[in-house]
Design a protein around this motif. Structure first.
Motif, PDB file in Angstrom:
ATOM      1  N   ARG A 104       7.363   9.842   2.575  1.00 15.73           N
ATOM      2  CA  ARG A 104       6.762   8.609   1.923  1.00 15.73           C
ATOM      3  C   ARG A 104       7.838   7.422   1.728  1.00 15.73           C
ATOM      4  NH1 ARG A 104       1.208   9.524  -1.703  1.00 15.73           N
ATOM      5  NH2 ARG A 104       0.073  10.578   0.175  1.00 15.73           N
ATOM      6  N   TRP A 105       9.143   7.969   1.418  1.00 16.54           N
ATOM      7  CA  TRP A 105      10.213   6.969   0.785  1.00 16.54           C
ATOM      8  C   TRP A 105      10.574   6.502   2.316  1.00 16.54           C
ATOM      9  CZ3 TRP A 105       9.330   4.930  -3.729  1.00 16.54           C
ATOM     10  CH2 TRP A 105       9.177   5.802  -4.640  1.00 16.54           C
ATOM     11  N   LEU A 106      11.111   7.402   3.149  1.00 14.14           N
ATOM     12  CA  LEU A 106      11.250   7.325   4.702  1.00 14.14           C
ATOM     13  C   LEU A 106      10.210   5.709   5.280  1.00 14.14           C
ATOM     14  CD1 LEU A 106      12.451  10.485   6.177  1.00 14.14           C
ATOM     15  CD2 LEU A 106      13.731   8.515   5.876  1.00 14.14           C
ATOM     16  N   LEU A 107       8.979   6.166   5.122  1.00 13.59           N
ATOM     17  CA  LEU A 107       8.014   5.123   5.989  1.00 13.59           C
ATOM     18  C   LEU A 107       8.035   3.746   4.790  1.00 13.59           C
ATOM     19  CD1 LEU A 107       5.863   4.398   7.792  1.00 13.59           C
ATOM     20  CD2 LEU A 107       4.174   5.597   6.469  1.00 13.59           C
ATOM     21  N   LEU A 108       8.132   3.933   3.728  1.00 14.24           N
ATOM     22  CA  LEU A 108       8.274   2.576   2.767  1.00 14.24           C
ATOM     23  C   LEU A 108       9.406   2.000   3.277  1.00 14.24           C
ATOM     24  CD1 LEU A 108       7.527   0.985   0.338  1.00 14.24           C
ATOM     25  CD2 LEU A 108       8.464   2.320  -1.083  1.00 14.24           C
ATOM     26  N   ALA A 155       0.696  -1.245  -0.016  1.00 10.58           N
ATOM     27  CA  ALA A 155       0.017  -0.025  -0.025  1.00 10.58           C
ATOM     28  C   ALA A 155       0.735   1.282   0.141  1.00 10.58           C
ATOM     29  CB  ALA A 155      -1.027   0.044   1.282  1.00 10.58           C
ATOM     30  N   MET A 156       1.894   1.336   0.889  1.00 10.10           N
ATOM     31  CA  MET A 156       2.819   2.425   1.048  1.00 10.10           C
ATOM     32  C   MET A 156       3.810   2.640  -0.289  1.00 10.10           C
ATOM     33  SD  MET A 156       3.332   4.726   2.974  1.00 10.10           S
ATOM     34  CE  MET A 156       3.903   5.975   1.842  1.00 10.10           C
ATOM     35  N   LEU A 157       3.905   1.560  -1.199  1.00 10.33           N
ATOM     36  CA  LEU A 157       4.716   1.493  -2.458  1.00 10.33           C
ATOM     37  C   LEU A 157       3.807   2.343  -3.430  1.00 10.33           C
ATOM     38  CD1 LEU A 157       7.047   0.821  -4.199  1.00 10.33           C
ATOM     39  CD2 LEU A 157       5.921  -1.376  -4.794  1.00 10.33           C
ATOM     40  N   VAL A 158       2.420   1.822  -3.676  1.00 10.15           N
ATOM     41  CA  VAL A 158       1.471   2.512  -4.577  1.00 10.15           C
ATOM     42  C   VAL A 158       1.538   3.920  -4.112  1.00 10.15           C
ATOM     43  CG1 VAL A 158      -0.759   2.589  -5.102  1.00 10.15           C
ATOM     44  CG2 VAL A 158       0.216   0.450  -4.820  1.00 10.15           C
ATOM     45  N   ALA A 159       1.256   4.223  -2.747  1.00 13.48           N
ATOM     46  CA  ALA A 159       1.078   5.706  -2.380  1.00 13.48           C
ATOM     47  C   ALA A 159       2.389   6.557  -2.739  1.00 13.48           C
ATOM     48  CB  ALA A 159       0.652   5.848  -0.775  1.00 13.48           C
ATOM     49  N   MET A 191      15.268   5.602   1.292  1.00 17.39           N
ATOM     50  CA  MET A 191      14.674   4.334   1.911  1.00 17.39           C
ATOM     51  C   MET A 191      15.821   3.357   2.534  1.00 17.39           C
ATOM     52  SD  MET A 191      12.558   3.299  -1.438  1.00 17.39           S
ATOM     53  CE  MET A 191      12.626   1.623  -0.881  1.00 17.39           C
ATOM     54  N   ILE A 192      17.169   3.286   1.980  1.00 18.10           N
ATOM     55  CA  ILE A 192      18.149   2.508   2.561  1.00 18.10           C
ATOM     56  C   ILE A 192      18.604   2.550   4.038  1.00 18.10           C
ATOM     57  CG2 ILE A 192      20.573   1.717   2.316  1.00 18.10           C
ATOM     58  CD1 ILE A 192      18.701   0.605   0.137  1.00 18.10           C
ATOM     59  N   LEU A 249      12.292  -4.954  -4.069  1.00 13.71           N
ATOM     60  CA  LEU A 249      11.500  -3.289  -3.885  1.00 13.71           C
ATOM     61  C   LEU A 249      12.384  -2.300  -4.556  1.00 13.71           C
ATOM     62  CD1 LEU A 249       9.159  -1.902  -2.923  1.00 13.71           C
ATOM     63  CD2 LEU A 249      10.151  -1.643  -0.625  1.00 13.71           C
ATOM     64  N   VAL A 250      14.035  -2.377  -3.947  1.00 11.31           N
ATOM     65  CA  VAL A 250      14.702  -1.374  -4.322  1.00 11.31           C
ATOM     66  C   VAL A 250      14.860  -1.252  -5.885  1.00 11.31           C
ATOM     67  CG1 VAL A 250      17.317  -0.833  -3.998  1.00 11.31           C
ATOM     68  CG2 VAL A 250      15.954  -1.356  -2.217  1.00 11.31           C
TER      69      VAL A 250
END
Length: 350
Positions: free
Chosen positions: A273-277, A260-264, A320-321, A298-299
């Motif tokens: 959003r990238w941090l939360l993902l 869901a977070m990837l879509v958002a 993200m990393i 995912l990366v």
């Protein structure tokens, strides 16, 4: 205090109190995330046991041999810090709960309340009557008790316990075994023992998964939420998420949150959003090795699907990393090079 006193202590502290803290802390960043409050709060509540186990992981790895009270204090201190920095997230959480209470009589909500009641009935029947007998979860539970006894996490070539003859062959992160450790630590502090809370994690995350799917689909239509939840829960396979002890409901909940977070994030990219993902992907990895593999995929997906030049494609990874590694991915790096070798290890049956 008996086993059920320990259960309610662990449930009230971890699921309710800490769950409220992590939900409020995420809601604090709602403006930057631009995500709906209810799904965000559900994901936040679901992260509470994960945060507990992550703190135990680093605590027992960096400060081995400390007392049970000290580890409980460490986790509680981290949660207190999150609580004090949640700011307006507390107001948003309270407002969200008031809206839910006001809308509780909505006929479109009845299927959800009836489903939730069914989950409670299953828990009431299952937890007092079914001990920890299922295969994989028994292995995780024993390893969690080894961590509890040793008050330490070490990286070794073979995770073999000479005192019991137990050889841990799991390839996954330690989040689920450390739930048994957490319950044991609380038990040592309050003078009790049991594993009812750890066993209830299966049912807890199954209910959170239903609530997450419901809350996302309800944004389109209340009755779509009911249809979607029924479609997910009626198959026989989902029944096993409720009546067989395992980590799968925990894993699937986090996997669903990651998707869901990837879509958002792709719909409206932002650093928050990238941090939360990355954090959710790291949590998923810390629960199950599939999460670690999917984290790598995912990366790759983010790089390939993002638009723009190479700099634009790599920019999300800068956000993200770090969270992905710190929230769970680092375990597999350490285990590969300092421990068992992870998926490259040779399993010796003692």
């Amino acid at each position: 205090m008996g086993e059920w006193g320990l259960f309610w202590t662990a449930f009230g502290l971890t699921n309710v109190l800490f769950g409220a803290v992590t939900a409020a802390w995420l809601l604090r960043w709602q403006d930057r995330l631009s995500l709906p409050a209810v799904p965000l709060a559900i994901v936040g509540a679901g992260l509470a046991p994960f945060v507990v186990t992550l703190m135990l992981y680093y605590g027992m790895m960096l400060l081995p041999g400390t007392s049970a009270l000290a580890y409980v204090a460490l986790v509680t201190g981290v949660m207190l810090a999150l609580s004090l920095t949640a700011g307006e997230g507390w107001g948003r959480l309270a407002a969200m709960l008031r809206r839910i209470v006001r809308g509780a009589s909505d006929p479109a909500m009845w299927p959800f309340w009836l489903g939730s009641l069914a989950v409670v009935v299953i828990a009431v029947l299952l937890l007092p009557n079914k001990p920890l007998v299922d295969h994989d979860v028994l292995e995780y539970g024993v390893q969690g008790r080894v961590f509890l006894r040793d008050k330490a996490i070490h990286f070794v070539r073979h995770r073999f316990d000479p005192a019991t003859g137990f050889y841990y062959v799991g390839l996954h992160g330690f989040s689920f075994p450390l739930m048994f450790t957490w319950e044991g630590l609380i038990g040592e502090v309050v003078g009790s023992a049991g594993d009812a809370w750890s066993r209830s994690i299966t049912i807890w995350y199954a209910w959170l998964l239903i609530a997450l799917v419901w809350s996302v689909l309800r944004r389109a239509s209340p009755w779509l939420a009911a249809a979607g939840a029924l479609t997910m829960t009626l198959p026989l396979g989902f029944l096993f998420l409720l009546v067989v002890y395992h980590l799968d409901s925990y894993r699937i909940f986090l996997f669903s949150a990651v998707m869901a977070m990837l879509v958002a994030a792709f719909r409206s990219p932002s650093p928050a959003r990238w941090l939360l993902l990355g954090t959710l992907a790291g949590a998923h990895a810390f629960v199950h090795s599939l999460g670690a593999i999917l984290g790598g995929i995912l990366v790759l997906v983010v790089v390939l699907v993002s638009s723009g030049g190479i700099g634009d494609r790599l920019r999300p990874l800068l956000w993200m990393i770090g969270p992905l590694l710190l929230a769970g991915g680092l375990h597999y790096v350490l285990d590969t090079f300092l421990g068992t070798g992870w998926i490259f290890k040779d399993i010796i049956w003692f």
